[in-house]
Motif scaffolding. Sequence first.
Motif, PDB file in Angstrom:
ATOM      1  N   ALA A  61     -19.068  10.240   7.087  1.00 52.30           N
ATOM      2  CA  ALA A  61     -18.302  10.619   5.908  1.00 52.30           C
ATOM      3  C   ALA A  61     -16.813  10.512   6.220  1.00 52.30           C
ATOM      4  O   ALA A  61     -16.375  10.774   7.339  1.00 52.30           O
ATOM      5  N   LEU A  62     -16.041  10.116   5.231  1.00 55.26           N
ATOM      6  CA  LEU A  62     -14.607   9.975   5.443  1.00 55.26           C
ATOM      7  C   LEU A  62     -13.845  10.483   4.230  1.00 55.26           C
ATOM      8  O   LEU A  62     -14.354  10.538   3.116  1.00 55.26           O
ATOM      9  N   LYS A  63     -12.626  10.883   4.491  1.00 54.87           N
ATOM     10  CA  LYS A  63     -11.675  11.134   3.418  1.00 54.87           C
ATOM     11  C   LYS A  63     -10.572  10.097   3.550  1.00 54.87           C
ATOM     12  O   LYS A  63     -10.259   9.641   4.649  1.00 54.87           O
ATOM     13  N   TYR A  64     -10.020   9.697   2.420  1.00 55.63           N
ATOM     14  CA  TYR A  64      -9.044   8.613   2.475  1.00 55.63           C
ATOM     15  C   TYR A  64      -7.857   8.894   1.579  1.00 55.63           C
ATOM     16  O   TYR A  64      -7.926   9.735   0.661  1.00 55.63           O
ATOM     17  N   LYS A  65      -6.797   8.192   1.871  1.00 53.73           N
ATOM     18  CA  LYS A  65      -5.584   8.249   1.059  1.00 53.73           C
ATOM     19  C   LYS A  65      -5.200   6.821   0.691  1.00 53.73           C
ATOM     20  O   LYS A  65      -4.967   5.982   1.565  1.00 53.73           O
ATOM     21  N   LEU A  66      -5.164   6.548  -0.600  1.00 55.69           N
ATOM     22  CA  LEU A  66      -4.741   5.247  -1.111  1.00 55.69           C
ATOM     23  C   LEU A  66      -3.275   5.345  -1.494  1.00 55.69           C
ATOM     24  O   LEU A  66      -2.881   6.232  -2.258  1.00 55.69           O
ATOM     25  N   GLY A  67      -2.455   4.454  -0.954  1.00 61.69           N
ATOM     26  CA  GLY A  67      -1.027   4.493  -1.226  1.00 61.69           C
ATOM     27  C   GLY A  67      -0.500   3.175  -1.760  1.00 61.69           C
ATOM     28  O   GLY A  67      -0.958   2.103  -1.365  1.00 61.69           O
ATOM     29  N   VAL A  68       0.429   3.269  -2.676  1.00 59.41           N
ATOM     30  CA  VAL A  68       1.133   2.101  -3.199  1.00 59.41           C
ATOM     31  C   VAL A  68       2.621   2.411  -3.092  1.00 59.41           C
ATOM     32  O   VAL A  68       3.082   3.426  -3.611  1.00 59.41           O
ATOM     33  N   LYS A 113       8.817   5.013  -7.424  1.00 56.86           N
ATOM     34  CA  LYS A 113       8.348   6.367  -7.133  1.00 56.86           C
ATOM     35  C   LYS A 113       7.098   6.365  -6.261  1.00 56.86           C
ATOM     36  O   LYS A 113       6.742   7.377  -5.673  1.00 56.86           O
ATOM     37  N   GLY A 114       6.415   5.224  -6.181  1.00 58.74           N
ATOM     38  CA  GLY A 114       5.241   5.128  -5.341  1.00 58.74           C
ATOM     39  C   GLY A 114       4.045   5.893  -5.902  1.00 58.74           C
ATOM     40  O   GLY A 114       4.123   6.558  -6.945  1.00 58.74           O
ATOM     41  N   TYR A 115       2.928   5.789  -5.198  1.00 61.85           N
ATOM     42  CA  TYR A 115       1.683   6.403  -5.657  1.00 61.85           C
ATOM     43  C   TYR A 115       0.846   6.780  -4.450  1.00 61.85           C
ATOM     44  O   TYR A 115       0.822   6.067  -3.436  1.00 61.85           O
ATOM     45  N   SER A 116       0.134   7.891  -4.572  1.00 64.50           N
ATOM     46  CA  SER A 116      -0.766   8.303  -3.511  1.00 64.50           C
ATOM     47  C   SER A 116      -1.949   9.044  -4.114  1.00 64.50           C
ATOM     48  O   SER A 116      -1.775   9.900  -4.995  1.00 64.50           O
ATOM     49  N   LYS A 117      -3.150   8.703  -3.672  1.00 61.88           N
ATOM     50  CA  LYS A 117      -4.367   9.359  -4.141  1.00 61.88           C
ATOM     51  C   LYS A 117      -5.234   9.702  -2.941  1.00 61.88           C
ATOM     52  O   LYS A 117      -5.434   8.877  -2.057  1.00 61.88           O
ATOM     53  N   GLU A 118      -5.780  10.909  -2.934  1.00 59.77           N
ATOM     54  CA  GLU A 118      -6.711  11.307  -1.881  1.00 59.77           C
ATOM     55  C   GLU A 118      -8.095  11.536  -2.473  1.00 59.77           C
ATOM     56  O   GLU A 118      -8.238  12.115  -3.549  1.00 59.77           O
ATOM     57  N   SER A 119      -9.113  11.082  -1.760  1.00 64.03           N
ATOM     58  CA  SER A 119     -10.483  11.293  -2.188  1.00 64.03           C
ATOM     59  C   SER A 119     -11.388  11.211  -0.962  1.00 64.03           C
ATOM     60  O   SER A 119     -10.901  11.168   0.175  1.00 64.03           O
ATOM     61  N   HIS A 120     -12.695  11.176  -1.186  1.00 60.28           N
ATOM     62  CA  HIS A 120     -13.618  11.106  -0.056  1.00 60.28           C
ATOM     63  C   HIS A 120     -14.846  10.292  -0.422  1.00 60.28           C
ATOM     64  O   HIS A 120     -15.241  10.205  -1.597  1.00 60.28           O
ATOM     65  N   GLU A 125      13.727  -9.374  -5.566  1.00 57.74           N
ATOM     66  CA  GLU A 125      12.295  -9.363  -5.284  1.00 57.74           C
ATOM     67  C   GLU A 125      11.882  -8.047  -4.659  1.00 57.74           C
ATOM     68  O   GLU A 125      12.696  -7.324  -4.075  1.00 57.74           O
ATOM     69  N   ILE A 126      10.602  -7.746  -4.812  1.00 60.32           N
ATOM     70  CA  ILE A 126       9.997  -6.532  -4.258  1.00 60.32           C
ATOM     71  C   ILE A 126       8.796  -6.941  -3.433  1.00 60.32           C
ATOM     72  O   ILE A 126       7.987  -7.762  -3.863  1.00 60.32           O
ATOM     73  N   ASN A 127       8.681  -6.369  -2.237  1.00 57.22           N
ATOM     74  CA  ASN A 127       7.452  -6.480  -1.461  1.00 57.22           C
ATOM     75  C   ASN A 127       6.714  -5.157  -1.615  1.00 57.22           C
ATOM     76  O   ASN A 127       7.152  -4.119  -1.120  1.00 57.22           O
ATOM     77  N   LEU A 128       5.605  -5.220  -2.344  1.00 57.68           N
ATOM     78  CA  LEU A 128       4.848  -4.019  -2.665  1.00 57.68           C
ATOM     79  C   LEU A 128       3.721  -3.842  -1.665  1.00 57.68           C
ATOM     80  O   LEU A 128       2.920  -4.753  -1.443  1.00 57.68           O
ATOM     81  N   GLY A 129       3.644  -2.673  -1.054  1.00 52.64           N
ATOM     82  CA  GLY A 129       2.597  -2.392  -0.076  1.00 52.64           C
ATOM     83  C   GLY A 129       1.460  -1.587  -0.685  1.00 52.64           C
ATOM     84  O   GLY A 129       1.692  -0.601  -1.385  1.00 52.64           O
ATOM     85  N   VAL A 130       0.233  -2.029  -0.447  1.00 51.78           N
ATOM     86  CA  VAL A 130      -0.965  -1.288  -0.845  1.00 51.78           C
ATOM     87  C   VAL A 130      -1.738  -0.993   0.442  1.00 51.78           C
ATOM     88  O   VAL A 130      -2.063  -1.913   1.196  1.00 51.78           O
ATOM     89  N   ASN A 131      -2.020   0.261   0.706  1.00 53.19           N
ATOM     90  CA  ASN A 131      -2.674   0.585   1.962  1.00 53.19           C
ATOM     91  C   ASN A 131      -3.648   1.746   1.794  1.00 53.19           C
ATOM     92  O   ASN A 131      -3.524   2.553   0.866  1.00 53.19           O
ATOM     93  N   VAL A 132      -4.616   1.790   2.703  1.00 57.08           N
ATOM     94  CA  VAL A 132      -5.598   2.869   2.719  1.00 57.08           C
ATOM     95  C   VAL A 132      -5.650   3.442   4.132  1.00 57.08           C
ATOM     96  O   VAL A 132      -5.806   2.694   5.102  1.00 57.08           O
ATOM     97  N   ALA A 133      -5.525   4.741   4.243  1.00 57.05           N
ATOM     98  CA  ALA A 133      -5.697   5.428   5.520  1.00 57.05           C
ATOM     99  C   ALA A 133      -6.899   6.350   5.399  1.00 57.05           C
ATOM    100  O   ALA A 133      -7.100   6.995   4.365  1.00 57.05           O
TER     101      ALA A 133
END
Length: 477
Positions: A103-110, A161-168, A202-210
């Motif tokens: 089982a894992l919990k994760y954080k999705l970030g933009v 402003k960015g974005y962050s979501k936590e779930s599992h 230009e913008i370099n947009l990062g999408v990542n999951v930890a």
Amino acid sequence: MEEQIMNESVKTKKALRGSLFALFLCIVLLIGTTFAWFTDTASTGVNKIQAGNLKVGLEYKNAENKTFTSVTEETKVFNDGALWEPGHVEYAVLKVKNEGNLALKYKLGVNIASEKGSTNVNGDAFKLSDYINFAVVDGDQSNLDRAALVAAAGEGQSINKGYSKESHLDTTGADETVTLVVWMPETVGNEANHATNAEAPEINLGVNVAATQKDYESDSFGNTYDKNATYPTIVQNTKALNDAITEATDGKANVKLPKDTKVTLDNGIAQGDNRRNVTITGDGNSSEVDVITKSVAAEGGQLNYQRGSTFTFDNLNIQAGTGNFDGIVCDKLVFKNCTITGKLTLYGKATFVNCTFDNTMANQYSIWTWGGTDVKFDKCTFNTNGKAILLYGQATAANPTNLTVNNCTFNDRNKGAAEKAAIEVGNDYNATYNLVVNDAKVYGFADGKNTGSKLWANKNKMDAAHLSVTIDGKKVH
């Protein structure tokens, strides 16, 4: 009757003699043995101990790529050639998936990894991020048309402003899907229209999951053993690195640098009341931490003060200094799988594992122990112009410098022209050192002063009371 009684008496005596004989026989047979409790045995089969696997996956699809595809650091989730103007809309459907068996919990970030501004037709400087909105909508919304997708996104917010979501995700194969919607509102005017003679913004947009462990699986005491597991914080610029360190509430900062990320460690962000246990991990090829540029001039060198803290650098390129005293002042340093360019002077405990020292300086060491206490090198390679390690400083008998070098390779490109051995030992302060070397390989260095060894030199003729040297298990000094 009397005869009958006598006969019975004789029988009884015979029976008693037989019983006594049997008892005697039992006693004889038991002499030398031990009485014991009732016993029995039962065995289980072989019990397998198997490590769990924590693995998170990220997949995407968009208007050009209609099927979910795994994301890598090379993936462009949006149309890279799109020219943004008012009314332009892009979407990417993102699926986070549990690909392991824990089982894992994760954080999705933009977030914005980097941005280049420009000048608009009115002659004013501007950033594109001020005029781009985005929203994250639950589920796969790729079946919606442009108007419906923007309506589902609502007002959204500025992309800066960015974005962050936590779930599992508790079970193997479990997944969650969101749709990332990015658009330039139709209300935007020439304030975001760059001049023809100005470079395009230009913008370099990062999408990542930890991801990290979740308190789901149990041991003999319940499922709380990993309830405090923390995410690595993914950073893509120096400000984000410094914020991750200073904002770590539990005194521990766990930071991950994606591919092609270069950051600088600011002086003083982790010392005193802000001391931290910091781990910075990279991709091994292109991520870099510069530990010198934001240091301060002090005590004869460029010093990065982080007193009271521990820093671990893993799988990174490290930009070090060039001067005699340049280094990080902290309690403990750990470098694992790093390529270190330049010179580091040590000011506390230090461990280097599987590191490469790339020293192209004409007349400088890769390492100077100076304020080092317990210093260890394991499976490291020193590529030099003739100077690798200098064991030298103000160590005392009560607090000696203990230098251990195991399975290391020393290369001198100039084949001894610097007239130095691989490990130079020097003393101006009545210092005390313990040097232990095992399985070293030395190529090109000169014979050391007062030793005749290409591995080590005792250039100030330190006596045995102040210098102990053990090579491959044999004490040689």
